[in-house]
Write an enzyme that holds these catalytic residues in place. Structure first.
Site, PDB file in Angstrom:
ATOM      1  N   LYS A 191     -30.444  15.488 -70.165  1.00 18.52           N
ATOM      2  CA  LYS A 191     -29.016  15.776 -70.398  1.00 18.52           C
ATOM      3  C   LYS A 191     -28.420  14.547 -71.064  1.00 18.52           C
ATOM      4  CE  LYS A 191     -25.237  15.399 -69.222  1.00 18.52           C
ATOM      5  NZ  LYS A 191     -24.394  14.723 -70.256  1.00 18.52           N
ATOM      6  N   ALA A 193     -25.717  12.209 -73.410  1.00 14.38           N
ATOM      7  CA  ALA A 193     -24.254  12.058 -73.356  1.00 14.38           C
ATOM      8  C   ALA A 193     -23.611  12.982 -74.381  1.00 14.38           C
ATOM      9  CB  ALA A 193     -23.877  10.615 -73.645  1.00 14.38           C
ATOM     10  N   GLU A 267     -29.722   3.311 -63.319  1.00 14.07           N
ATOM     11  CA  GLU A 267     -29.490   2.123 -64.148  1.00 14.07           C
ATOM     12  C   GLU A 267     -28.005   2.151 -64.484  1.00 14.07           C
ATOM     13  OE1 GLU A 267     -28.673  -0.248 -66.632  1.00 14.07           O
ATOM     14  OE2 GLU A 267     -29.854   0.793 -68.156  1.00 14.07           O
ATOM     15  N   LEU A 268     -27.240   1.272 -63.822  1.00 16.71           N
ATOM     16  CA  LEU A 268     -25.778   1.398 -63.857  1.00 16.71           C
ATOM     17  C   LEU A 268     -25.135   0.233 -64.623  1.00 16.71           C
ATOM     18  CD1 LEU A 268     -25.491   2.594 -60.150  1.00 16.71           C
ATOM     19  CD2 LEU A 268     -25.787   3.969 -62.212  1.00 16.71           C
ATOM     20  N   ARG A 295     -25.439  -7.599 -80.238  1.00 14.11           N
ATOM     21  CA  ARG A 295     -26.346  -6.473 -80.460  1.00 14.11           C
ATOM     22  C   ARG A 295     -25.591  -5.211 -80.053  1.00 14.11           C
ATOM     23  NH1 ARG A 295     -31.142  -3.929 -77.554  1.00 14.11           N
ATOM     24  NH2 ARG A 295     -30.172  -4.757 -75.696  1.00 14.11           N
ATOM     25  N   CYS A 301     -25.268  -2.429 -71.565  1.00 14.01           N
ATOM     26  CA  CYS A 301     -25.020  -2.840 -70.178  1.00 14.01           C
ATOM     27  C   CYS A 301     -25.593  -4.227 -69.914  1.00 14.01           C
ATOM     28  CB  CYS A 301     -25.558  -1.808 -69.204  1.00 14.01           C
ATOM     29  SG  CYS A 301     -27.220  -1.319 -69.588  1.00 14.01           S
ATOM     30  N   GLU A 398     -17.008  -4.824 -67.239  1.00 16.08           N
ATOM     31  CA  GLU A 398     -17.678  -5.066 -68.517  1.00 16.08           C
ATOM     32  C   GLU A 398     -16.798  -4.563 -69.664  1.00 16.08           C
ATOM     33  OE1 GLU A 398     -21.553  -3.205 -68.727  1.00 16.08           O
ATOM     34  OE2 GLU A 398     -20.860  -1.417 -67.717  1.00 16.08           O
TER      35      GLU A 398
END
Ligand code: ADP
Length: 494
Positions: A191, A193, A267-268, A295, A301, A398
């Site tokens: 699935k 984004a 993976e957050l 980059r 993240c 972030e």
């Protein structure tokens, strides 16, 4: 525009151009959604609509589980060497299409072509790495301490996997999950984004043509992913969830996964500190900062979010970073001259503006950029804000954009304490000429990954993942494969 077709630059021996699918891949065929609903895809470099993809509902989500489940036993029983051969074919097929896949990524994501080319190579590498791993899934054999029996340990495919990916690396985040899942013998439902589904759809078509059997990879897109993913996770045939995205959505999915006790890899978000010590090689630190910050225009993240720079080198570091970032060409992703592409959407611009305004209000100095560019599309320029004060929101959240927030420090103990003063713990960067000191600092930083004297951590062969609220589990390396394995213990007497 309703369909996009890419013509490879040379036709020699390759399957030839194909229209990028915009449907749902369920089993072996592409289909439209039963409702006929579609999701519009916007080019972030212009703000214009590119095309639209099928918007799936709960029924199609379950149809994808049916297809993945029907294919599961055969795929799990496929000899590892055969699975490896198919994964190698996927690697070569992706690399053969590297240039137009990169163009497609730039088109729908807005990132610079150079970043997109790097992403395709990184994305394809997961197939090569996991082709090599597929034939190296071993077990263990021990003797029970009492001597009564043998302890036989096997790694078995965990089962049908739901893979949910973000928009910032539309190819690599998908292949980082698909390749180990397939190597382990699992079938999957991807699935992607809703901002960047075209790359995933094109990659799925490439993999299908490279020989991945029907039902082993299914792809669905949903404008309202919550109900669809919830239904999939509550189907007891699904045994694995691998998610890359925000910590906020990660928490929702962990709660969803709890109901059927689905194994979850997460993976957050991150909030990476970048430490530069007085004794660092300044030019190397600037090179590393350019990679760690710029980059993907900062939309990563792992991107350096907070630069802690020791007083003795601070002013020279800021000056050089301003010069380098200020010289970058900002423009449409697909323009070969572009070095810093577009942000993904207006919400992203709004967040950057909010964090920068807050930092300025609390006393930071704008040394470069600091305001959204007035032009079509979603553009924020490379920006440096120095002297960022404690309590500024940009140190906690972030920024996910091309903004370097710099904070001077005197004592290294303070810098380590500040680096760890966050709920996140994904990546960190340390620059020092004293390797012993740098490694000691690396050991004390509460992050899953620390780069010492370099600006990049990502590698298909390395375990990628976070501590604290940055995630659970690892992707890449042999560890990434075991996320898709169940450990089976058999007690044997003979
Ligand atoms: P970002 O903030 O980077 O856009 P998100 O965490 O919102 O990250 O999105 C990452 C992925 O999670 C996307 O594929 C998105 O569609 C999906 N997603 C968002 N909300 C949900 C949800 N409630 N259930 C399942 N998937 C979701």
């Amino acid at each position: 525009m309703t369909s996009l077709t890419y013509t490879p630059p040379d036709a020699g021996g390759r399957p030839g151009p194909f229209a990028i699918p915009t449907g749902l891949l369920i089993g072996h065929s592409w289909r439209d959604s039963t409702s006929g609903a579609r999701i519009e895809i916007v080019n972030p470099s212009t703000g214009e609509t590119l095309t639209a993809v099928a918007d799936c509902g709960v029924a199609e989500g379950i149809a994808a589980v049916d297809a993945a489940s029907a294919a599961a036993a055969d795929w799990a029983a496929t000899p590892p060497r055969k699975r490896a051969d198919i994964l190698f074919a996927c690697f070569h097929a992706m690399m053969a299409e590297q240039e137009w896949l990169a163009q497609l990524i730039s088109l729908e994501n807005g990132k610079a072509l150079s970043d997109a080319r790097g992403e395709v190579a990184y994305a394809a590498e997961f197939f090569r790495w996991y082709a090599e791993e597929a034939v190296r899934i071993t077990g263990e054999m021990g003797i029970a301490p009492g001597g009564a029996n043998r302890i036989l340990v096997q790694y078995q495919p965990i089962g049908v996997a739901l893979l949910i990916t973000p928009w910032n690396f539309p190819a690599a985040m998908a292949t980082r999950k698909i390749a180990p899942a397939l190597a382990a013998g699992c079938t999957c439902i991807l699935k992607p984004a809703e901002e960047t589904p075209l790359t995933a759809l094109a990659v799925a078509e490439i993999l299908r043509r490279a020989g991945v059997p029907a039902g082993v990879i299914n792809v669905i897109n949903a404008s309202d992913p919550g109900p669809v993913c919830s239904a999939i996770l509550h189907d007891t045939r699904v045994r694995k969830l691998s998610f890359t995205g925000s910590t906020e959505v990660g928490r929702i999915l962990l709660r969803e996964a709890a109901d059927t006790v689905v194994s979850a890899s997460m993976e957050l978000g991150g909030n990476a500190p970048f430490l530069v010590l007085d004794d660092a090689d300044l030019d190397a630190a600037i090179e590393g900062a350019m990679v760690a910050k710029m980059r993907n225009a900062g939309e990563a993240c792992t991107a350096a979010n907070r630069f802690y720079v020791q007083r003795g080198i601070h002013d020279r570091f800021v000056e050089k970073l301003v010069a380098r970032m200020g010289a970058m060409a900002v423009g449409a992703g697909c323009d070969p001259a572009t070095q810093c592409g577009a942000m993904i959407n207006q919400a992203s611009i709004d967040k950057i503006e909010r964090l920068v305004a807050d930092a300025i209000a609390k006393g930071a100095d704008v040394r470069l950029g600091g305001a959204t560019l007035e032009r079509a599309g979603f553009f924020y320029p490379p920006s440096v804000i120095a002297n960022v004060q404690p309590g500024s929101a940009i140190l906690e959240d972030e920024v996910f954009g091309p903004v370097a927030a710099i904070i001077p420090f005197d004592d290294i103990e303070d810098a380590i304490r500040l680096a760890n003063a966050t709920d996140y713990g994904l990546a960190a960067y340390v620059y020092s000429a004293d390797l012993k000191n740098a490694l000691q600092i690396a050991e004390r930083i509460e992050c899953g990954m620390v780069a010492v004297n370099r600006g990049l951590v990502s590698d298909a062969a390395a375990p990628f993942g976070g501590m604290k609220q940055s995630g659970l589990g690892r992707e890449g390396s042999h560890h990434g494969l075991t996320e898709y394995c169940e450990i089976k213990y058999i007690a044997v007497s003979w």
